[in-house]
Design a protein around this motif. Structure first.
Motif, PDB file in Angstrom:
ATOM      1  N   MET A  89       0.824  -1.209   0.000  1.00  0.00           N
ATOM      2  CA  MET A  89       0.000   0.000   0.000  1.00  0.00           C
ATOM      3  C   MET A  89       0.864   1.268   0.000  1.00  0.00           C
ATOM      4  O   MET A  89       0.459   2.285  -0.492  1.00  0.00           O
ATOM      5  N   PHE A  90       2.080   1.165   0.573  1.00  0.00           N
ATOM      6  CA  PHE A  90       2.991   2.310   0.621  1.00  0.00           C
ATOM      7  C   PHE A  90       4.288   1.911  -0.085  1.00  0.00           C
ATOM      8  O   PHE A  90       5.148   1.279   0.517  1.00  0.00           O
ATOM      9  N   PRO A  91       4.431   2.268  -1.355  1.00  0.00           N
ATOM     10  CA  PRO A  91       5.617   1.846  -2.120  1.00  0.00           C
ATOM     11  C   PRO A  91       6.924   2.213  -1.421  1.00  0.00           C
ATOM     12  O   PRO A  91       7.100   3.334  -0.940  1.00  0.00           O
ATOM     13  N   ALA A  92       7.842   1.257  -1.381  1.00  0.00           N
ATOM     14  CA  ALA A  92       9.107   1.420  -0.666  1.00  0.00           C
ATOM     15  C   ALA A  92      10.055   2.402  -1.339  1.00  0.00           C
ATOM     16  O   ALA A  92      10.953   2.931  -0.684  1.00  0.00           O
ATOM     17  N   ASP A  93       9.854   2.684  -2.628  1.00  0.00           N
ATOM     18  CA  ASP A  93      10.768   3.585  -3.340  1.00  0.00           C
ATOM     19  C   ASP A  93      10.405   5.056  -3.175  1.00  0.00           C
ATOM     20  O   ASP A  93      11.057   5.917  -3.752  1.00  0.00           O
ATOM     21  N   LEU A  94       9.372   5.345  -2.384  1.00  0.00           N
ATOM     22  CA  LEU A  94       8.926   6.726  -2.194  1.00  0.00           C
ATOM     23  C   LEU A  94       9.316   7.231  -0.812  1.00  0.00           C
ATOM     24  O   LEU A  94       9.581   6.456   0.097  1.00  0.00           O
ATOM     25  N   LYS A  95       9.300   8.554  -0.658  1.00  0.00           N
ATOM     26  CA  LYS A  95       9.425   9.218   0.638  1.00  0.00           C
ATOM     27  C   LYS A  95       8.064   9.857   0.930  1.00  0.00           C
ATOM     28  O   LYS A  95       7.310  10.191   0.001  1.00  0.00           O
ATOM     29  N   TYR A  96       7.766  10.070   2.215  1.00  0.00           N
ATOM     30  CA  TYR A  96       6.436  10.514   2.616  1.00  0.00           C
ATOM     31  C   TYR A  96       6.514  11.678   3.613  1.00  0.00           C
ATOM     32  O   TYR A  96       7.487  11.823   4.333  1.00  0.00           O
ATOM     33  N   THR A  97       5.416  12.470   3.637  1.00  0.00           N
ATOM     34  CA  THR A  97       5.304  13.562   4.608  1.00  0.00           C
ATOM     35  C   THR A  97       4.215  13.219   5.618  1.00  0.00           C
ATOM     36  O   THR A  97       3.350  12.383   5.366  1.00  0.00           O
ATOM     37  N   ARG A  98       4.231  13.917   6.736  1.00  0.00           N
ATOM     38  CA  ARG A  98       3.181  13.749   7.754  1.00  0.00           C
ATOM     39  C   ARG A  98       1.842  14.270   7.243  1.00  0.00           C
ATOM     40  O   ARG A  98       0.798  13.948   7.793  1.00  0.00           O
ATOM     41  N   GLU A  99       1.875  15.091   6.194  1.00  0.00           N
ATOM     42  CA  GLU A  99       0.642  15.649   5.619  1.00  0.00           C
ATOM     43  C   GLU A  99       0.098  14.759   4.506  1.00  0.00           C
ATOM     44  O   GLU A  99      -0.837  15.123   3.811  1.00  0.00           O
ATOM     45  N   HIS A 100       0.731  13.596   4.289  1.00  0.00           N
ATOM     46  CA  HIS A 100       0.251  12.560   3.367  1.00  0.00           C
ATOM     47  C   HIS A 100       0.534  12.840   1.894  1.00  0.00           C
ATOM     48  O   HIS A 100      -0.209  12.407   1.019  1.00  0.00           O
TER      49      HIS A 100
END
Length: 128
Positions: free
Chosen positions: A1-12
């Motif tokens: 559900m959350f691709p490992a090759d990406l980075k993420y923010t707390r704001e989604h």
């Protein structure tokens, strides 16, 4: 559900790094919480965006939410397909539903973003 090759923010928001460029969109969780996306307001090409600051908005049947830039830089492309078909954000948030492409100004800003494991933990905590 959350691709490992990406980075993420707390704001989604998510960011895919491609050399000195970053592709930005909203996460599966964000589009799920919003419901059916009916409109996106995105910046013009050549607009400067700053990490943590709004760069646009997404409107759904439930609400209007600001979009926050995960990185600083210059917008070099905008997903114009979303004008006619904003529902692509719901259908394919990590692919065709991308929003902007940014020429990265400060690569060290990437260190402030979460990896997939940390983002998954954040979502788990939000749902608990």
């Amino acid at each position: 559900m959350f691709p490992a090759d990406l980075k993420y923010t707390r704001e989604h928001e998510w960011v895919r790094i491609e050399g000195s460029e970053c592709i930005v969109g909203i996460t599966y969780y964000a589009q799920e919480e919003l419901g059916d996306v009916v409109f996106t307001e995105l910046p013009d090409i050549q607009t400067n965006v700053s990490q943590g600051h709004p760069f646009g908005a997404v409107e759904s049947v439930k609400a209007v939410s600001d979009l926050f830039s995960p990185v600083s830089g210059k917008v070099i492309d905008v997903n114009s397909s979303l004008e006619a078909r904003p529902e692509i954000v719901n259908e394919d948030p990590y692919g065709e539903g991308w929003m902007i492409r940014v020429e990265l100004a400060h690569s060290e800003e990437l260190d402030a973003l979460m990896d997939a494991g940390a983002y998954e933990k954040l979502i788990h905590d939000l749902r608990s």
